[in-house]
Design an enzyme around this catalytic site. Structure first.
Site, mmCIF file in Angstrom:
data_model
loop_
_atom_site.group_PDB
_atom_site.id
_atom_site.type_symbol
_atom_site.label_atom_id
_atom_site.label_comp_id
_atom_site.label_asym_id
_atom_site.label_seq_id
_atom_site.Cartn_x
_atom_site.Cartn_y
_atom_site.Cartn_z
ATOM 1 N N ASN A 41 0.842 -1.209 0.000
ATOM 2 C CA ASN A 41 0.000 0.000 0.000
ATOM 3 C C ASN A 41 0.878 1.261 0.000
ATOM 4 O OD1 ASN A 41 -2.095 -1.830 0.452
ATOM 5 N ND2 ASN A 41 -2.220 -1.411 2.644
ATOM 6 N N ASN A 74 3.287 -0.387 12.599
ATOM 7 C CA ASN A 74 2.233 -1.339 12.184
ATOM 8 C C ASN A 74 2.175 -2.608 13.038
ATOM 9 O OD1 ASN A 74 0.783 0.086 10.366
ATOM 10 N ND2 ASN A 74 1.753 -0.763 8.530
ATOM 11 N N GLY A 129 -3.773 9.784 14.618
ATOM 12 C CA GLY A 129 -5.083 9.595 13.983
ATOM 13 C C GLY A 129 -5.701 10.928 13.626
ATOM 14 N N GLY A 177 -3.917 14.316 14.077
ATOM 15 C CA GLY A 177 -2.735 14.720 13.329
ATOM 16 C C GLY A 177 -1.496 13.956 13.744
ATOM 17 N N GLY A 208 -5.406 1.103 5.611
ATOM 18 C CA GLY A 208 -4.323 1.581 4.761
ATOM 19 C C GLY A 208 -4.019 3.060 4.894
ATOM 20 N N GLY A 243 -2.591 4.690 7.324
ATOM 21 C CA GLY A 243 -1.221 4.867 7.824
ATOM 22 C C GLY A 243 -0.182 4.559 6.747
ATOM 23 N N ASP A 244 -0.490 3.609 5.894
ATOM 24 C CA ASP A 244 0.432 3.257 4.812
ATOM 25 C C ASP A 244 0.482 4.379 3.780
ATOM 26 O OD1 ASP A 244 0.379 0.859 6.200
ATOM 27 O OD2 ASP A 244 -1.192 0.041 4.904
HETATM 28 O O1 KDG Z 1 -2.327 -1.017 7.115
HETATM 29 C C1 KDG Z 1 -3.270 -1.793 6.410
HETATM 30 C C2 KDG Z 1 -2.800 -3.201 6.396
HETATM 31 O O2 KDG Z 1 -2.782 -3.662 7.715
HETATM 32 C C3 KDG Z 1 -3.669 -4.083 5.572
HETATM 33 O O3 KDG Z 1 -3.594 -3.741 4.202
HETATM 34 C C4 KDG Z 1 -3.384 -5.544 5.748
HETATM 35 O O4 KDG Z 1 -1.026 -5.638 5.516
HETATM 36 C C5 KDG Z 1 -1.992 -5.885 6.161
HETATM 37 C C6 KDG Z 1 -1.823 -6.530 7.456
HETATM 38 O O5 KDG Z 1 -0.913 -7.354 7.575
HETATM 39 O O6 KDG Z 1 -2.559 -6.208 8.375
#
Ligand code: KDG
Length: 305
Positions: free
Chosen positions: A34, A161, A223, A226, A250, A252-253
Protein backbone atom coordinates in the site's frame (compact mmCIF):
# COMPACT_ATOMS: atom_id res chain seq x y z
CA UNK A 1 17.41 4.28 -9.49
CA UNK A 2 14.61 4.46 -6.96
CA UNK A 3 13.28 6.87 -4.40
CA UNK A 4 11.73 4.11 -2.31
CA UNK A 5 12.19 0.37 -2.12
CA UNK A 6 9.76 -1.35 0.25
CA UNK A 7 9.93 -4.86 1.64
CA UNK A 8 7.02 -6.88 3.00
CA UNK A 9 3.92 -8.88 2.27
CA UNK A 10 1.08 -8.06 -0.13
CA UNK A 11 -2.32 -9.46 0.83
CA UNK A 12 -5.36 -9.88 -1.33
CA UNK A 13 -8.14 -7.97 0.39
CA UNK A 14 -11.79 -8.92 0.82
CA UNK A 15 -13.53 -5.89 2.25
CA UNK A 16 -16.99 -6.07 3.76
CA UNK A 17 -19.00 -3.36 2.11
CA UNK A 18 -22.60 -4.34 2.73
CA UNK A 19 -24.95 -4.02 5.65
CA UNK A 20 -25.93 -7.69 5.51
CA UNK A 21 -22.26 -8.45 6.27
CA UNK A 22 -21.91 -11.07 3.56
CA UNK A 23 -20.74 -9.12 0.57
CA UNK A 24 -17.06 -8.51 0.10
CA UNK A 25 -15.30 -6.39 -2.46
CA UNK A 26 -12.00 -7.76 -3.67
CA UNK A 27 -9.13 -5.33 -3.56
CA UNK A 28 -5.51 -5.27 -2.56
CA UNK A 29 -3.70 -4.68 0.70
CA UNK A 30 -0.51 -5.42 2.53
CA UNK A 31 0.93 -2.45 4.37
CA UNK A 32 4.23 -1.98 2.54
CA UNK A 33 2.62 -2.62 -0.85
CA UNK A 34 0.00 0.00 0.00
CA UNK A 35 2.76 2.42 0.98
CA UNK A 36 4.75 1.96 -2.19
CA UNK A 37 1.64 2.37 -4.37
CA UNK A 38 0.71 5.53 -2.45
CA UNK A 39 4.24 6.84 -3.01
CA UNK A 40 4.11 6.03 -6.72
CA UNK A 41 0.80 7.93 -6.98
CA UNK A 42 2.60 10.97 -5.55
CA UNK A 43 5.22 10.67 -8.29
CA UNK A 44 7.95 8.69 -6.52
CA UNK A 45 10.03 6.06 -8.33
CA UNK A 46 9.39 2.86 -6.39
CA UNK A 47 10.22 -0.82 -6.28
CA UNK A 48 8.77 -3.60 -4.16
CA UNK A 49 10.59 -6.59 -2.69
CA UNK A 50 8.38 -9.54 -1.86
CA UNK A 51 7.36 -13.04 -2.81
CA UNK A 52 3.95 -14.02 -4.19
CA UNK A 53 2.42 -17.41 -4.96
CA UNK A 54 2.29 -18.81 -8.47
CA UNK A 55 -1.48 -18.27 -8.42
CA UNK A 56 -4.14 -15.94 -9.77
CA UNK A 57 -3.68 -13.50 -6.88
CA UNK A 58 0.08 -13.31 -7.38
CA UNK A 59 -0.54 -12.53 -11.05
CA UNK A 60 -3.09 -9.82 -10.09
CA UNK A 61 -0.53 -8.20 -7.82
CA UNK A 62 2.17 -8.22 -10.48
CA UNK A 63 -0.27 -6.55 -12.88
CA UNK A 64 -1.31 -4.03 -10.22
CA UNK A 65 2.27 -2.97 -9.45
CA UNK A 66 3.10 -2.66 -13.13
CA UNK A 67 -0.01 -0.54 -13.70
CA UNK A 68 1.00 1.67 -10.79
CA UNK A 69 4.54 2.03 -12.10
CA UNK A 70 6.10 0.08 -9.24
CA UNK A 71 9.18 -1.91 -10.30
CA UNK A 72 8.65 -5.68 -9.84
CA UNK A 73 12.12 -6.96 -10.70
CA UNK A 74 12.58 -7.88 -7.02
CA UNK A 75 9.34 -9.84 -6.75
CA UNK A 76 9.86 -13.60 -6.50
CA UNK A 77 7.15 -16.07 -7.57
CA UNK A 78 6.99 -19.19 -5.41
CA UNK A 79 5.37 -22.32 -6.85
CA UNK A 80 5.19 -23.96 -3.43
CA UNK A 81 3.20 -21.36 -1.49
CA UNK A 82 0.16 -19.11 -1.85
CA UNK A 83 -0.36 -15.37 -1.89
CA UNK A 84 -1.73 -14.19 1.47
CA UNK A 85 -5.33 -13.05 1.98
CA UNK A 86 -7.23 -11.00 4.53
CA UNK A 87 -10.77 -9.92 5.27
CA UNK A 88 -11.75 -6.48 6.53
CA UNK A 89 -14.84 -6.36 8.71
CA UNK A 90 -16.48 -3.09 9.80
CA UNK A 91 -18.22 -2.55 13.11
CA UNK A 92 -19.03 0.19 15.61
CA UNK A 93 -15.38 0.30 16.76
CA UNK A 94 -13.94 0.69 13.29
CA UNK A 95 -12.40 -2.03 11.17
CA UNK A 96 -10.91 -5.40 12.10
CA UNK A 97 -8.78 -7.81 10.05
CA UNK A 98 -8.95 -11.60 9.72
CA UNK A 99 -5.92 -13.20 8.09
CA UNK A 100 -5.42 -16.27 5.92
CA UNK A 101 -1.70 -15.93 5.47
CA UNK A 102 0.22 -18.51 7.49
CA UNK A 103 2.81 -20.20 5.27
CA UNK A 104 2.29 -17.61 2.55
CA UNK A 105 4.91 -17.02 -0.12
CA UNK A 106 6.05 -13.72 1.41
CA UNK A 107 6.56 -15.34 4.80
CA UNK A 108 9.11 -17.64 3.12
CA UNK A 109 11.37 -14.78 2.03
CA UNK A 110 15.00 -15.11 3.08
CA UNK A 111 17.93 -12.69 3.08
CA UNK A 112 18.93 -14.19 -0.30
CA UNK A 113 15.75 -12.57 -1.66
CA UNK A 114 17.63 -9.26 -1.43
CA UNK A 115 20.50 -10.25 -3.70
CA UNK A 116 19.16 -8.37 -6.72
CA UNK A 117 20.74 -5.20 -5.35
CA UNK A 118 17.62 -3.00 -5.46
CA UNK A 119 18.01 -1.64 -1.94
CA UNK A 120 21.41 -0.22 -2.74
CA UNK A 121 19.85 1.85 -5.56
CA UNK A 122 17.22 3.56 -3.36
CA UNK A 123 17.06 6.70 -1.27
CA UNK A 124 14.76 5.04 1.27
CA UNK A 125 14.17 1.46 2.32
CA UNK A 126 10.69 1.15 3.85
CA UNK A 127 9.80 -1.75 6.20
CA UNK A 128 7.25 -2.32 8.94
CA UNK A 129 6.24 -4.18 12.05
CA UNK A 130 4.21 -6.48 9.81
CA UNK A 131 7.24 -7.32 7.64
CA UNK A 132 9.03 -8.21 10.89
CA UNK A 133 6.14 -10.24 12.33
CA UNK A 134 5.06 -12.64 9.60
CA UNK A 135 7.81 -15.26 10.13
CA UNK A 136 11.31 -15.61 11.50
CA UNK A 137 12.82 -15.79 8.02
CA UNK A 138 10.96 -12.62 7.01
CA UNK A 139 12.21 -10.99 10.22
CA UNK A 140 15.78 -12.00 9.35
CA UNK A 141 15.22 -10.66 5.85
CA UNK A 142 14.11 -7.28 7.18
CA UNK A 143 17.16 -6.98 9.43
CA UNK A 144 19.40 -8.04 6.54
CA UNK A 145 17.72 -5.38 4.37
CA UNK A 146 18.28 -2.75 7.06
CA UNK A 147 21.96 -3.72 7.29
CA UNK A 148 22.34 -3.50 3.51
CA UNK A 149 20.64 -0.12 3.44
CA UNK A 150 22.82 1.28 6.18
CA UNK A 151 25.99 -0.04 4.55
CA UNK A 152 24.99 1.68 1.30
CA UNK A 153 23.95 4.99 2.90
CA UNK A 154 20.26 4.35 2.12
CA UNK A 155 17.86 5.82 4.69
CA UNK A 156 15.72 3.34 6.61
CA UNK A 157 12.02 4.06 7.21
CA UNK A 158 10.12 1.90 9.72
CA UNK A 159 6.36 1.94 10.32
CA UNK A 160 5.38 0.33 13.63
CA UNK A 161 2.23 -1.34 12.18
CA UNK A 162 1.72 -3.54 15.23
CA UNK A 163 -0.61 -6.46 14.51
CA UNK A 164 -1.07 -8.56 17.63
CA UNK A 165 -2.70 -11.33 15.63
CA UNK A 166 0.73 -11.96 14.14
CA UNK A 167 3.02 -12.08 17.18
CA UNK A 168 2.96 -11.85 20.97
CA UNK A 169 3.29 -8.39 22.50
CA UNK A 170 6.59 -9.15 24.27
CA UNK A 171 8.27 -10.30 21.10
CA UNK A 172 6.82 -7.39 19.13
CA UNK A 173 8.18 -4.95 21.71
CA UNK A 174 11.66 -6.50 21.72
CA UNK A 175 11.96 -6.71 17.93
CA UNK A 176 10.52 -3.26 17.24
CA UNK A 177 12.86 -1.74 19.86
CA UNK A 178 15.80 -3.32 18.10
CA UNK A 179 14.62 -2.20 14.66
CA UNK A 180 13.77 1.38 15.61
CA UNK A 181 17.37 1.99 16.70
CA UNK A 182 18.43 1.52 13.07
CA UNK A 183 15.71 3.69 11.53
CA UNK A 184 16.39 7.13 10.09
CA UNK A 185 12.64 7.64 10.13
CA UNK A 186 10.34 5.89 12.62
CA UNK A 187 6.58 6.14 12.05
CA UNK A 188 4.70 4.81 15.07
CA UNK A 189 0.98 5.28 15.66
CA UNK A 190 -0.20 6.28 19.11
CA UNK A 191 -2.43 3.19 19.18
CA UNK A 192 0.52 0.89 18.55
CA UNK A 193 2.68 2.68 21.11
CA UNK A 194 -0.05 2.47 23.73
CA UNK A 195 0.13 -1.32 23.41
CA UNK A 196 3.92 -1.33 23.47
CA UNK A 197 4.47 1.11 26.34
CA UNK A 198 1.21 1.05 28.31
CA UNK A 199 0.87 4.83 28.29
CA UNK A 200 -1.34 7.09 26.24
CA UNK A 201 0.49 10.39 26.53
CA UNK A 202 2.23 11.49 23.31
CA UNK A 203 5.10 13.33 25.03
CA UNK A 204 5.90 10.40 27.30
CA UNK A 205 5.62 8.08 24.32
CA UNK A 206 8.21 10.11 22.41
CA UNK A 207 10.45 10.03 25.49
CA UNK A 208 10.11 6.23 25.57
CA UNK A 209 11.08 5.99 21.90
CA UNK A 210 14.18 8.15 22.48
CA UNK A 211 15.11 6.12 25.56
CA UNK A 212 14.77 2.97 23.46
CA UNK A 213 17.55 4.33 21.24
CA UNK A 214 15.86 6.11 18.34
CA UNK A 215 18.31 8.58 16.80
CA UNK A 216 16.45 9.51 13.61
CA UNK A 217 13.32 11.52 12.97
CA UNK A 218 10.19 10.21 14.67
CA UNK A 219 6.70 11.07 13.42
CA UNK A 220 4.09 9.98 15.97
CA UNK A 221 0.70 9.52 14.33
CA UNK A 222 -2.29 10.54 16.42
CA UNK A 223 -5.08 9.59 13.98
CA UNK A 224 -7.66 12.35 13.65
CA UNK A 225 -5.51 14.55 15.91
CA UNK A 226 -2.74 14.72 13.33
CA UNK A 227 0.87 13.95 14.16
CA UNK A 228 3.94 15.17 16.04
CA UNK A 229 7.35 15.45 14.38
CA UNK A 230 10.27 14.85 16.73
CA UNK A 231 13.56 15.56 15.00
CA UNK A 232 15.61 14.92 18.14
CA UNK A 233 15.67 18.62 19.06
CA UNK A 234 12.16 19.94 18.72
CA UNK A 235 8.66 18.49 18.69
CA UNK A 236 6.25 20.01 16.19
CA UNK A 237 2.53 19.16 16.07
CA UNK A 238 0.85 19.05 12.66
CA UNK A 239 -2.95 19.07 12.41
CA UNK A 240 -4.93 16.48 10.46
CA UNK A 241 -7.58 17.12 7.85
CA UNK A 242 -10.99 16.21 9.27
CA UNK A 243 -13.06 13.99 6.96
CA UNK A 244 -15.99 11.60 7.24
CA UNK A 245 -14.06 8.37 6.95
CA UNK A 246 -15.67 5.32 5.33
CA UNK A 247 -12.78 2.88 5.77
CA UNK A 248 -9.44 3.75 7.38
CA UNK A 249 -7.72 0.57 6.11
CA UNK A 250 -4.32 1.58 4.76
CA UNK A 251 -4.47 5.22 5.88
CA UNK A 252 -1.22 4.87 7.82
CA UNK A 253 0.43 3.26 4.81
CA UNK A 254 -0.73 6.13 2.63
CA UNK A 255 0.78 8.48 5.19
CA UNK A 256 4.13 6.67 5.06
CA UNK A 257 4.31 6.44 1.28
CA UNK A 258 3.23 10.05 0.74
CA UNK A 259 5.66 11.34 3.36
CA UNK A 260 8.60 9.51 1.80
CA UNK A 261 7.58 10.63 -1.69
CA UNK A 262 7.44 14.27 -0.63
CA UNK A 263 10.77 14.05 1.20
CA UNK A 264 12.28 12.76 -2.04
CA UNK A 265 10.72 15.72 -3.86
CA UNK A 266 12.46 18.14 -1.48
CA UNK A 267 9.83 19.00 1.15
CA UNK A 268 11.03 19.77 4.66
CA UNK A 269 9.61 17.52 7.39
CA UNK A 270 6.73 19.82 8.32
CA UNK A 271 5.57 20.24 4.70
CA UNK A 272 5.94 16.53 3.99
CA UNK A 273 3.91 15.61 7.09
CA UNK A 274 1.23 18.20 6.27
CA UNK A 275 0.96 16.68 2.80
CA UNK A 276 0.91 13.12 4.15
CA UNK A 277 -1.82 13.97 6.67
CA UNK A 278 -4.05 15.22 3.84
CA UNK A 279 -3.26 12.23 1.61
CA UNK A 280 -4.03 9.82 4.47
CA UNK A 281 -7.33 11.56 5.23
CA UNK A 282 -8.38 11.36 1.56
CA UNK A 283 -7.51 7.65 1.48
CA UNK A 284 -10.27 6.94 4.04
CA UNK A 285 -13.10 8.16 1.81
CA UNK A 286 -13.61 4.86 0.00
CA UNK A 287 -13.44 1.15 0.76
CA UNK A 288 -10.16 -0.71 0.51
CA UNK A 289 -6.50 -0.06 1.12
CA UNK A 290 -5.45 0.68 -2.47
CA UNK A 291 -8.38 1.86 -4.60
CA UNK A 292 -8.98 5.10 -2.66
CA UNK A 293 -5.29 6.09 -2.44
CA UNK A 294 -5.27 9.67 -3.77
CA UNK A 295 -3.06 10.96 -6.55
CA UNK A 296 -0.86 14.02 -6.24
CA UNK A 297 -3.35 16.32 -8.04
CA UNK A 298 -6.08 15.52 -5.54
CA UNK A 299 -3.83 16.04 -2.53
CA UNK A 300 -2.44 19.31 -3.88
CA UNK A 301 -5.95 20.59 -4.68
CA UNK A 302 -7.04 19.84 -1.11
CA UNK A 303 -3.94 21.48 0.36
CA UNK A 304 -4.56 24.61 -1.72
CA UNK A 305 -8.27 24.66 -0.86
O1 KDG B 1 -2.33 -1.02 7.12
C1 KDG B 1 -3.27 -1.79 6.41
C2 KDG B 1 -2.80 -3.20 6.40
O2 KDG B 1 -2.78 -3.66 7.71
C3 KDG B 1 -3.67 -4.08 5.57
O3 KDG B 1 -3.59 -3.74 4.20
C4 KDG B 1 -3.38 -5.54 5.75
O4 KDG B 1 -1.03 -5.64 5.52
C5 KDG B 1 -1.99 -5.88 6.16
C6 KDG B 1 -1.82 -6.53 7.46
O5 KDG B 1 -0.91 -7.35 7.57
O6 KDG B 1 -2.56 -6.21 8.38
Amino acid sequence: DFDIVALGEPLVELNQTSQDQRQYLQGFGGDTSNAVIAAARQGARCAYLTRVGDDAFGAQFLALWRDEGVDTSGVEVDATAHTGLYFVQHGPDGHAFSYLRRGSAASLMTPASLDGGLIERARFLHVSGISLAISTSACDTVFAAIARARAAGVQVSLDSNLRLRLWPLDRARAVLREALCHADLFLPSMDDMQHLTGNDDPERTLDWIRDAGATGVVVLKLGKDGSIIDDGKTRTPVAALRVDAVDATGAGDCFAGSLLARRCQGDDWADAVRYANVAAALSTLGYGAVDPLPRAEQVLAKLRG
